[in-house]
Design a protein around this motif. Structure first.
Motif, short mmCIF file in Angstrom:
data_model
loop_
_atom_site.label_atom_id
_atom_site.label_comp_id
_atom_site.label_asym_id
_atom_site.label_seq_id
_atom_site.Cartn_x
_atom_site.Cartn_y
_atom_site.Cartn_z
N LEU A 145 -20.68 79.30 46.06
CA LEU A 145 -19.79 79.00 44.81
C LEU A 145 -20.81 78.81 43.83
CD1 LEU A 145 -17.07 77.57 43.28
CD2 LEU A 145 -18.23 75.20 43.16
N ALA A 146 -22.03 79.03 43.60
CA ALA A 146 -22.54 79.51 42.72
C ALA A 146 -22.43 81.00 42.30
CB ALA A 146 -23.84 79.53 42.99
N LEU A 147 -22.41 81.73 43.65
CA LEU A 147 -22.36 83.24 43.23
C LEU A 147 -21.16 83.63 42.94
CD1 LEU A 147 -23.62 84.45 46.77
CD2 LEU A 147 -24.64 84.74 44.50
N SER A 148 -19.92 83.36 43.26
CA SER A 148 -18.77 83.70 42.89
C SER A 148 -17.74 82.60 41.67
CB SER A 148 -17.63 83.25 43.46
OG SER A 148 -17.62 82.03 44.46
N ALA A 149 -18.52 82.23 40.86
CA ALA A 149 -17.93 80.89 40.01
C ALA A 149 -17.10 82.42 39.26
CB ALA A 149 -18.25 80.59 39.12
N SER A 150 -15.68 82.31 38.37
CA SER A 150 -15.01 82.81 38.10
C SER A 150 -13.76 81.88 36.78
CB SER A 150 -14.63 83.78 38.62
OG SER A 150 -13.88 83.66 39.68
N SER A 151 -14.02 80.56 36.95
CA SER A 151 -13.13 80.67 36.09
C SER A 151 -13.56 79.26 35.19
CB SER A 151 -12.40 78.99 37.32
OG SER A 151 -13.37 78.51 37.97
N LEU A 287 -22.76 74.50 36.54
CA LEU A 287 -23.78 76.11 36.32
C LEU A 287 -24.05 76.97 37.06
CD1 LEU A 287 -26.50 73.22 34.84
CD2 LEU A 287 -25.05 74.91 33.62
N SER A 288 -23.20 76.89 37.97
CA SER A 288 -23.02 78.21 38.77
C SER A 288 -24.47 78.16 39.74
CB SER A 288 -22.78 79.20 39.23
OG SER A 288 -22.81 79.91 37.49
N LEU A 289 -26.18 80.19 38.97
CA LEU A 289 -26.32 79.81 39.26
C LEU A 289 -27.36 78.73 38.79
CD1 LEU A 289 -25.70 83.94 39.96
CD2 LEU A 289 -25.93 81.76 41.60
N ASP A 290 -27.14 78.99 37.76
CA ASP A 290 -28.30 77.56 37.00
C ASP A 290 -28.24 76.52 37.21
OD1 ASP A 290 -29.19 80.09 35.92
OD2 ASP A 290 -27.52 80.04 34.03
N LEU A 293 -29.87 71.96 42.23
CA LEU A 293 -29.01 71.38 43.52
C LEU A 293 -30.37 70.95 43.91
CD1 LEU A 293 -27.46 74.60 45.01
CD2 LEU A 293 -26.58 73.36 43.38
N LYS A 294 -30.41 69.93 45.58
CA LYS A 294 -30.63 69.70 46.32
C LYS A 294 -30.39 69.78 47.71
CE LYS A 294 -31.00 64.74 44.13
NZ LYS A 294 -31.08 62.98 44.42
N HIS A 295 -32.00 70.70 48.33
CA HIS A 295 -32.16 71.16 49.67
C HIS A 295 -32.13 70.34 50.87
CE1 HIS A 295 -32.60 74.04 52.98
NE2 HIS A 295 -33.06 74.88 51.63
N ILE A 302 -33.73 72.42 43.74
CA ILE A 302 -34.24 73.96 44.35
C ILE A 302 -32.89 74.67 43.25
CG2 ILE A 302 -32.54 73.77 46.21
CD1 ILE A 302 -34.52 76.60 47.03
N GLN A 303 -33.01 75.72 42.60
CA GLN A 303 -31.97 75.88 41.38
C GLN A 303 -31.36 76.74 42.30
OE1 GLN A 303 -32.76 78.90 39.25
NE2 GLN A 303 -32.37 78.52 37.50
N ALA A 304 -29.97 77.17 42.14
CA ALA A 304 -29.17 78.00 44.02
C ALA A 304 -29.67 78.92 43.56
CB ALA A 304 -28.07 77.43 42.49
N ARG A 305 -30.31 79.44 42.34
CA ARG A 305 -30.25 80.95 42.32
C ARG A 305 -31.62 81.56 43.09
NH1 ARG A 305 -30.28 81.61 37.99
NH2 ARG A 305 -28.38 83.08 37.00
N ALA A 306 -32.49 80.41 43.00
CA ALA A 306 -34.11 80.24 44.42
C ALA A 306 -33.47 80.06 45.68
CB ALA A 306 -35.00 79.90 43.64
N TRP A 307 -32.56 79.37 46.19
CA TRP A 307 -32.30 79.05 46.62
C TRP A 307 -31.78 80.38 48.09
CZ3 TRP A 307 -29.01 73.78 48.53
CH2 TRP A 307 -29.35 73.57 49.60
#
Length: 382
Positions: A145-151, A287-290, A293-295, A302-307
């Protein structure tokens, strides 16, 4: 390599960005397109295939045909994004007024379901491995979802979500467990149908689900449903390559299972994983990639981008060995420059109004598709 295919839902619109209902005309005139409950959406499906080069043309070919039809019909076009960005969420536009299932959907959910998205299907024939794949992808679905968010827009306004679609979408049933086995999935589905919490076997609207020709009994693929519409075919293939490589990693390492590998307390692990994942989905929709999250392995932040970067590094060698690592590379650009929602919000913050952002996106998306057609899929030239 695993077989792959897509179900792509798109909005039809004017060049100015006003979404219009044309699915009845499209379905009557073009093979390969089907209606959604609301006439402003239309869907096409790509056949399962193994090679990414072929998959790119399978994605583009129907879209180029649809674009030509819409232009000839009255100068219409396709608009990227996953929500009614510039207006129209106040009422449903029924595509098939006589369909009782559509009536149920309209009366139960309203326009929260009038969204556009892409469902990614990956073939796995063994039902127990498929259910394990669903467990793994369920807890990592927020990353996709974080990679694809477009709305980020709805009715001409900034909503506070990067994926307004997933933030508002009525996940159904409200509680979907991590299925421990194929037998568990069968029993649970039969219970939901008997209780009426599912109207039919398709009425399972979770981030990921097992799919097949006779659900819940005959299953042959994983369907990832969480992604917003990814209008860039190259980005879609990159996200799919990440998913495929992760699943190959799991097939090669059967211990890669959240119910086994998580360090969360064994007694409550299944429920704890669901609670953690639900919170991650909400955070990723905002916040998508920013998002922080919790692993699932240890519950640590962990931040989505880092994961995503972490998994990318883990599976790169697998994708290279299988011969599709080049299709993973565009993920680096998404991680560096942001997804569609983030780019659009940056434009808006710089002073471009929502309508202008969407008009620019319409033009950019069409230009990119025609450029891909001309450079990579010569047989598609009309």
């Amino acid at each position: 390599m695993l077989s792959k295919g897509f179900e792509v839902e798109m909005y039809t619109s004017t060049p100015e960005g006003d979404i219009v209902g044309l699915s009845d005309k499209i379905v009557a005139s073009l093979d390969g397109f089907v209606r959604e409950p609301d006439s402003r959406n239309v869907e096409y499906t790509t056949p399962p295939c193994y090679r990414y080069e072929r998959l790119l043309c399978d994605l583009l070919r129907p879209r180029i045909r649809l674009r030509k039809y819409l232009t000839d019909l009255g100068g219409y076009t396709l608009i990227p994004g996953s929500t009614l960005a510039l207006g129209g969420s106040d009422r449903f536009h029924r595509s098939d007024p006589e369909n009782p299932y559509h009536t149920y959907i309209e009366q139960t959910y309203g326009t929260r379901v009038v969204t556009a998205s892409v469902h990614i299907n990956i073939g796995i024939s063994d039902p127990e491995m498929l259910l394990q794949a669903c467990r793994l992808v369920r807890v990592e679905a927020p990353l996709f979802l974080a990679l694809s968010a477009s709305s980020p827009f709805l009715d001409g306004k900034v909503t506070g979500y990067h994926s307004t679609r997933w933030g508002l979408f009525p996940k159904t049933p409200t509680h979907v467990p991590l299925f421990e086995s194929h037998a568990h999935f069968i029993h649970w589905t039969e219970q939901q149908l008997a209780a009426g919490t599912m109207q039919n076997v398709r009425h399972l609207w979770a981030s990921v689900r097992p799919n097949g020709d006779r659900r819940p009994y005959n299953l042959n693929r994983l369907e990832l449903r969480i992604c917003d519409l990814i209008s860039d075919p190259v980005s879609l293939l990159a996200i799919t390559a990440l998913l495929e490589a992760r699943l190959i990693q799991m097939l090669e390492n059967p211990d890669l299972d959240p119910l086994k590998m998580s360090q969360l307390p064994a007694a409550s692990r299944a429920q704890d994983l669901l609670t953690l994942t639900d919170a991650n989905e909400i955070a990723a929709s905002r916040l998508s990639l920013d998002a922080e999250l919790k692993h699932w392995k240890d519950g640590g932040p962990i931040q989505a981008r880092a994961w995503v970067e972490q998994i990318y590094q883990e599976v790169w060698g697998i994708a290279k060995k299988q011969g599709f690592s080049c299709f993973l590379l565009p993920l680096k650009k998404i991680l560096r420059e942001g997804n569609e929602a983030q780019k659009w919000l940056t434009l808006h913050q710089q002073g471009t109004d929502v309508r202008q952002v969407m008009q620019q996106a319409i033009l950019a998306t069409a230009a990119q598709e025609f450029a891909l057609r001309d450079s990579l899929c010569q047989p598609l030239v009309a």
